[in-house]
Design a protein around this motif. Structure first.
Motif, PDB file in Angstrom:
ATOM      1  N   GLU A 107       2.067 -13.811  11.046  1.00 23.34           N
ATOM      2  CA  GLU A 107       1.644 -13.447  12.391  1.00 23.34           C
ATOM      3  C   GLU A 107       2.832 -13.601  13.333  1.00 23.34           C
ATOM      4  O   GLU A 107       3.677 -14.470  13.119  1.00 23.34           O
ATOM      5  N   ASP A 108       2.898 -12.772  14.360  1.00 21.91           N
ATOM      6  CA  ASP A 108       3.999 -12.921  15.312  1.00 21.91           C
ATOM      7  C   ASP A 108       3.776 -14.164  16.184  1.00 21.91           C
ATOM      8  O   ASP A 108       2.675 -14.704  16.248  1.00 21.91           O
ATOM      9  N   ALA A 109       4.826 -14.607  16.829  1.00 25.29           N
ATOM     10  CA  ALA A 109       4.770 -15.839  17.619  1.00 25.29           C
ATOM     11  C   ALA A 109       3.790 -15.742  18.787  1.00 25.29           C
ATOM     12  O   ALA A 109       3.229 -16.750  19.209  1.00 25.29           O
ATOM     13  N   ARG A 110       3.573 -14.552  19.294  1.00 22.56           N
ATOM     14  CA  ARG A 110       2.639 -14.367  20.413  1.00 22.56           C
ATOM     15  C   ARG A 110       1.191 -14.361  19.945  1.00 22.56           C
ATOM     16  O   ARG A 110       0.278 -14.297  20.762  1.00 22.56           O
ATOM     17  N   GLU A 111       0.984 -14.347  18.629  1.00 18.22           N
ATOM     18  CA  GLU A 111      -0.347 -14.280  18.018  1.00 18.22           C
ATOM     19  C   GLU A 111      -1.095 -13.018  18.438  1.00 18.22           C
ATOM     20  O   GLU A 111      -2.298 -13.023  18.652  1.00 18.22           O
ATOM     21  N   GLU A 112      -0.333 -11.911  18.523  1.00 16.59           N
ATOM     22  CA  GLU A 112      -0.936 -10.632  18.886  1.00 16.59           C
ATOM     23  C   GLU A 112      -1.011  -9.667  17.716  1.00 16.59           C
ATOM     24  O   GLU A 112      -1.858  -8.789  17.695  1.00 16.59           O
ATOM     25  N   GLU A 113      -0.074  -9.813  16.757  1.00 15.27           N
ATOM     26  CA  GLU A 113      -0.044  -8.905  15.614  1.00 15.27           C
ATOM     27  C   GLU A 113       0.205  -9.668  14.319  1.00 15.27           C
ATOM     28  O   GLU A 113       0.814 -10.732  14.323  1.00 15.27           O
ATOM     29  N   GLU A 114      -0.265  -9.063  13.248  1.00 14.83           N
ATOM     30  CA  GLU A 114       0.007  -9.556  11.900  1.00 14.83           C
ATOM     31  C   GLU A 114       0.778  -8.476  11.164  1.00 14.83           C
ATOM     32  O   GLU A 114       0.502  -7.290  11.328  1.00 14.83           O
ATOM     33  N   ARG A 115       1.728  -8.883  10.358  1.00 16.48           N
ATOM     34  CA  ARG A 115       2.464  -7.971   9.481  1.00 16.48           C
ATOM     35  C   ARG A 115       2.087  -8.370   8.069  1.00 16.48           C
ATOM     36  O   ARG A 115       2.376  -9.487   7.639  1.00 16.48           O
ATOM     37  N   ILE A 116       1.427  -7.464   7.355  1.00 14.89           N
ATOM     38  CA  ILE A 116       0.938  -7.769   6.015  1.00 14.89           C
ATOM     39  C   ILE A 116       1.502  -6.753   5.030  1.00 14.89           C
ATOM     40  O   ILE A 116       1.503  -5.545   5.285  1.00 14.89           O
ATOM     41  N   VAL A 117       1.977  -7.264   3.912  1.00 12.78           N
ATOM     42  CA  VAL A 117       2.549  -6.452   2.843  1.00 12.78           C
ATOM     43  C   VAL A 117       1.546  -6.414   1.695  1.00 12.78           C
ATOM     44  O   VAL A 117       1.085  -7.461   1.242  1.00 12.78           O
ATOM     45  N   PHE A 118       1.209  -5.208   1.257  1.00 13.74           N
ATOM     46  CA  PHE A 118       0.281  -5.020   0.138  1.00 13.74           C
ATOM     47  C   PHE A 118       0.996  -4.292  -0.996  1.00 13.74           C
ATOM     48  O   PHE A 118       1.602  -3.238  -0.776  1.00 13.74           O
ATOM     49  N   LYS A 119       0.881  -4.813  -2.189  1.00 16.94           N
ATOM     50  CA  LYS A 119       1.253  -4.065  -3.397  1.00 16.94           C
ATOM     51  C   LYS A 119      -0.057  -3.510  -3.910  1.00 16.94           C
ATOM     52  O   LYS A 119      -0.993  -4.269  -4.200  1.00 16.94           O
ATOM     53  N   VAL A 120      -0.164  -2.199  -3.973  1.00 19.89           N
ATOM     54  CA  VAL A 120      -1.429  -1.559  -4.329  1.00 19.89           C
ATOM     55  C   VAL A 120      -1.292  -0.742  -5.607  1.00 19.89           C
ATOM     56  O   VAL A 120      -0.194  -0.339  -5.990  1.00 19.89           O
ATOM     57  N   SER A 121      -2.431  -0.485  -6.222  1.00 15.83           N
ATOM     58  CA  SER A 121      -2.443   0.239  -7.497  1.00 15.83           C
ATOM     59  C   SER A 121      -2.190   1.733  -7.343  1.00 15.83           C
ATOM     60  O   SER A 121      -1.729   2.382  -8.282  1.00 15.83           O
ATOM     61  N   ASN A 122      -2.493   2.293  -6.188  1.00 15.29           N
ATOM     62  CA  ASN A 122      -2.335   3.731  -5.988  1.00 15.29           C
ATOM     63  C   ASN A 122      -1.904   3.967  -4.537  1.00 15.29           C
ATOM     64  O   ASN A 122      -2.731   3.967  -3.625  1.00 15.29           O
ATOM     65  N   MET A 123      -0.605   4.169  -4.328  1.00 16.30           N
ATOM     66  CA  MET A 123      -0.072   4.296  -2.972  1.00 16.30           C
ATOM     67  C   MET A 123      -0.610   5.526  -2.260  1.00 16.30           C
ATOM     68  O   MET A 123      -0.934   5.475  -1.070  1.00 16.30           O
ATOM     69  N   ALA A 124      -0.719   6.653  -2.961  1.00 21.15           N
ATOM     70  CA  ALA A 124      -1.196   7.881  -2.317  1.00 21.15           C
ATOM     71  C   ALA A 124      -2.608   7.695  -1.770  1.00 21.15           C
ATOM     72  O   ALA A 124      -2.906   8.082  -0.631  1.00 21.15           O
ATOM     73  N   GLU A 125      -3.474   7.095  -2.559  1.00 17.98           N
ATOM     74  CA  GLU A 125      -4.850   6.849  -2.110  1.00 17.98           C
ATOM     75  C   GLU A 125      -4.899   5.802  -1.005  1.00 17.98           C
ATOM     76  O   GLU A 125      -5.724   5.885  -0.088  1.00 17.98           O
ATOM     77  N   ALA A 126      -4.010   4.820  -1.074  1.00 13.36           N
ATOM     78  CA  ALA A 126      -3.956   3.791  -0.022  1.00 13.36           C
ATOM     79  C   ALA A 126      -3.552   4.415   1.312  1.00 13.36           C
ATOM     80  O   ALA A 126      -4.151   4.115   2.349  1.00 13.36           O
ATOM     81  N   ILE A 127      -2.549   5.281   1.298  1.00 15.08           N
ATOM     82  CA  ILE A 127      -2.105   5.952   2.522  1.00 15.08           C
ATOM     83  C   ILE A 127      -3.229   6.834   3.067  1.00 15.08           C
ATOM     84  O   ILE A 127      -3.485   6.873   4.281  1.00 15.08           O
ATOM     85  N   LYS A 128      -3.901   7.521   2.191  1.00 17.77           N
ATOM     86  CA  LYS A 128      -5.028   8.365   2.614  1.00 17.77           C
ATOM     87  C   LYS A 128      -6.105   7.503   3.270  1.00 17.77           C
ATOM     88  O   LYS A 128      -6.632   7.852   4.331  1.00 17.77           O
ATOM     89  N   ALA A 129      -6.411   6.368   2.673  1.00 14.39           N
ATOM     90  CA  ALA A 129      -7.427   5.467   3.235  1.00 14.39           C
ATOM     91  C   ALA A 129      -6.999   4.922   4.585  1.00 14.39           C
ATOM     92  O   ALA A 129      -7.820   4.814   5.508  1.00 14.39           O
ATOM     93  N   MET A 130      -5.713   4.611   4.733  1.00 13.23           N
ATOM     94  CA  MET A 130      -5.223   4.090   6.024  1.00 13.23           C
ATOM     95  C   MET A 130      -5.259   5.167   7.094  1.00 13.23           C
ATOM     96  O   MET A 130      -5.612   4.887   8.234  1.00 13.23           O
ATOM     97  N   SER A 131      -4.922   6.400   6.743  1.00 11.49           N
ATOM     98  CA  SER A 131      -4.952   7.491   7.737  1.00 11.49           C
ATOM     99  C   SER A 131      -6.386   7.775   8.160  1.00 11.49           C
ATOM    100  O   SER A 131      -6.653   8.054   9.329  1.00 11.49           O
TER     101      SER A 131
END
Length: 135
Positions: A107-131
């Motif tokens: 989390e950032d120091a201001r506690e306004e945002e989180e930066r999360i890294v995911f290793k996923v099984s299917n990047m194309a489907e993950a990007i589609k789900a995020m969009s």
């Protein structure tokens, strides 16, 4: 929510004092910033996962120092630091049939945002789900 695909490097190291310092010094000497970091311990070995500012230069420096490097594309998300944000992302990935192989973040120091890294099984489907989640 913001998301991007970034290059992560993983390095196996001895689980002994000073090993992370050695990697950090190597990156500093090359002018490479470590944007994200995860250290996993094991009895005999550790693993450092990092997302550097310059993946190609990072890989070259690590290999020149005789480290074995594994590369992978990861999904990096910037989420508002509000209850339910992580749940909605995980639910969207689950609904798309995408497995989260591992994740790490902070989390950032201001506690306004989180930066999360995911290793996923299917990047194309993950990007589609995020969009779709953005809409």
């Amino acid at each position: 929510m913001q998301y991007s695909i970034q290059r992560q490097l993983s390095v196996a190291i001895e689980n002994k004092p000073g090993r992370l310092a050695t990697i950090a010094r190597l990156m500093a000497n090359q002018g490479i910033n470590i944007r994200d970091l995860c250290v996993i311990d094991n009895i005999e070995q550790g693993v450092i996962r990092l997302i550097p500012s310059d993946p190609e230069a990072c890989r070259a420096a690590l290999q020149q120092a005789n480290y074995f490097v594994i590369e992978a594309d990861v999904l990096v998300l910037i989420l508002k630091d509000n209850p339910g944000q992580l749940e909605s992302v995980c639910h969207a990935l689950d609904k798309a049939g995408v497995n989260i192989e591992y994740a790490y973040g902070s989390e950032d120091a201001r506690e306004e945002e989180e930066r999360i890294v995911f290793k996923v099984s299917n990047m194309a489907e993950a990007i589609k789900a995020m969009s779709e989640l953005e809409n």
